[in-house]
Design an enzyme around this catalytic site. Structure first.
Site, PDB file in Angstrom:
ATOM      1  N   HIS A 155     -12.365  12.470   0.892  1.00 50.35           N
ATOM      2  CA  HIS A 155     -13.301  12.690  -0.217  1.00 50.35           C
ATOM      3  C   HIS A 155     -13.499  14.168  -0.548  1.00 50.35           C
ATOM      4  O   HIS A 155     -14.149  14.487  -1.548  1.00 50.35           O
ATOM      5  CB  HIS A 155     -14.661  12.070   0.092  1.00 50.35           C
ATOM      6  CG  HIS A 155     -14.650  10.586   0.180  1.00 50.35           C
ATOM      7  ND1 HIS A 155     -14.107   9.776  -0.802  1.00 50.35           N
ATOM      8  CD2 HIS A 155     -15.098   9.742   1.154  1.00 50.35           C
ATOM      9  CE1 HIS A 155     -14.224   8.514  -0.444  1.00 50.35           C
ATOM     10  NE2 HIS A 155     -14.812   8.462   0.741  1.00 50.35           N
ATOM     11  N   ASP A 203      -8.290   3.024   2.829  1.00 50.11           N
ATOM     12  CA  ASP A 203      -9.736   3.061   3.037  1.00 50.11           C
ATOM     13  C   ASP A 203     -10.420   2.276   1.910  1.00 50.11           C
ATOM     14  O   ASP A 203      -9.907   2.197   0.793  1.00 50.11           O
ATOM     15  CB  ASP A 203     -10.199   4.512   3.012  1.00 50.11           C
ATOM     16  CG  ASP A 203     -11.643   4.710   3.432  1.00 50.11           C
ATOM     17  OD1 ASP A 203     -11.878   5.098   4.587  1.00 50.11           O
ATOM     18  OD2 ASP A 203     -12.549   4.502   2.599  1.00 50.11           O
ATOM     19  N   HIS A 206     -12.998   3.061   0.242  1.00 50.30           N
ATOM     20  CA  HIS A 206     -13.471   3.957  -0.807  1.00 50.30           C
ATOM     21  C   HIS A 206     -12.291   4.714  -1.412  1.00 50.30           C
ATOM     22  O   HIS A 206     -11.343   5.076  -0.703  1.00 50.30           O
ATOM     23  CB  HIS A 206     -14.479   4.966  -0.246  1.00 50.30           C
ATOM     24  CG  HIS A 206     -15.690   4.326   0.363  1.00 50.30           C
ATOM     25  ND1 HIS A 206     -15.783   4.062   1.725  1.00 50.30           N
ATOM     26  CD2 HIS A 206     -16.838   3.886  -0.199  1.00 50.30           C
ATOM     27  CE1 HIS A 206     -16.952   3.489   1.965  1.00 50.30           C
ATOM     28  NE2 HIS A 206     -17.610   3.370   0.826  1.00 50.30           N
TER      29      HIS A 206
END
Length: 309
Positions: free
Chosen positions: A122, A159, A161
């Site tokens: 991220h 993942d 996300h």
């Protein structure tokens, strides 16, 4: 040939507030689950400055360092925290990913799993977010391209996300393919199918809440594997998040441990066909401790079996 496990005790020194899902116990449980496995155990080094600066501007690196507390914990955003041990952990996390690339590309091992924290997918160019400070997998990808002179690398992120940070760090690099499967809608709200990047090297697979293993496998067979095959990478990197597990508290996909073993097998098949078996997997998310440890063990067992072949 063998499989390497890259980690470091410093990654246990990254502390978060009580109740935070990205906790020290995540790595403790993983290392316990892997302690009896036949692995080449390697200490994650601190990342070299040049490797960080290939994906992050100096002002971001310096801002992260400046935010590190001498004691206690500091909050960077609603989700992302630093303790006095975080800076060393983050440098080991990125450095471990780079070390894994070096080991695999030198032929010392066939594949590798990087068990580190904080995670990285991220972290954007100038933004630490979503538990992440530096883009570990993106750092490793650029190291493979620039330091080792590879023609192409592929990053596959399963993942739950969207890997917004890896996408941000690699979308301007035509030699890197980034593929992300993820629940949508879900934080961080990015990763729609029309995000393809300036070089058409981004493939996002948004999956509806409640998606199970059959749909996940079909999406990979129909979209992910053909795209990676066509790209012909010299190395496959994996952002291995296990929070798409049905028991994970942060999302609503319905995968089980067998699905993670399956996707690992299929990615190893691609690596065998395209890149001489060379594959590096880096830990991202996974927040139910039992499901995380079980899924990582299944993932690494596949890597060990393929590494010994």
């Amino acid at each position: 040939m063998t499989t390497a496990l890259i980690t470091h005790p410093d990654c246990l020194g990254h502390e978060t507030p009580p109740g935070h899902p990205e906790q020290v116990a995540r790595l403790e449980r993983i290392l316990t689950a892997l302690e009896d496995r036949d692995l080449v155990r390697v200490s994650a080094p601190l990342v070299a400055e040049d490797d960080l600066l290939r994906v992050h501007p100096r002002r971001h690196v310096e801002a992260v360092r400046a935010a590190a507390p001498i004691s206690g914990i500091a909050q960077l955003d609603p989700d992302t925290w630093m303790s006095s041990g975080t800076l060393a952990a983050a440098h080991r996390a990125a450095g471990g990913a780079v070390r894994a690339v070096d080991l695999v590309l030198s032929g010392e091992v066939r594949n590798a799993f990087v068990a580190v924290r904080p995670p990285g997918h991220h972290a954007e160019r100038e933004t630490a977010m979503g538990f992440c400070l530096f883009g570990n997998v993106a750092v490793a990808a650029k190291h493979a391209l620039v330091h080792h002179g590879l023609a192409r690398v592929a990053v596959v992120d399963f993942d739950v996300h969207h890997g917004n940070g890896t996408q941000d760090l690699l979308e301007d690099e035509p030699r890197a393919l980034f593929v992300s499967s993820h629940q949508f809608p879900l934080w961080p709200g990015t990763g729609t199918a029309d995000e393809t990047g300036p070089h058409d090297t981004i493939l996002n697979l948004p999956l509806a809440p409640g998606t199970g293993g059959a749909e996940f496998r079909r999406a990979y067979e129909e979209k992910v594997f053909p795209r990676v095959q066509a790209f012909k990478p010299d190395l496959i990197l994996v952002s291995a998040g296990f929070d798409a597990h049905r028991d994970d508290p942060l999302a609503e996909l319905m995968l089980d441990t067998g699905d993670f073993a399956w996707v690992t097998e299929r990615l190893c098949d691609l690596a065998d066909t395209l890149s001489g078996g060379r594959l590096v997997s880096c830990l991202e998310g996974g927040y139910n401790l039992h499901a995380l440890a079980e899924s990582v063990a299944a993932h690494v067992d596949v890597l060990i079996a393929r590494g010994a072949a």
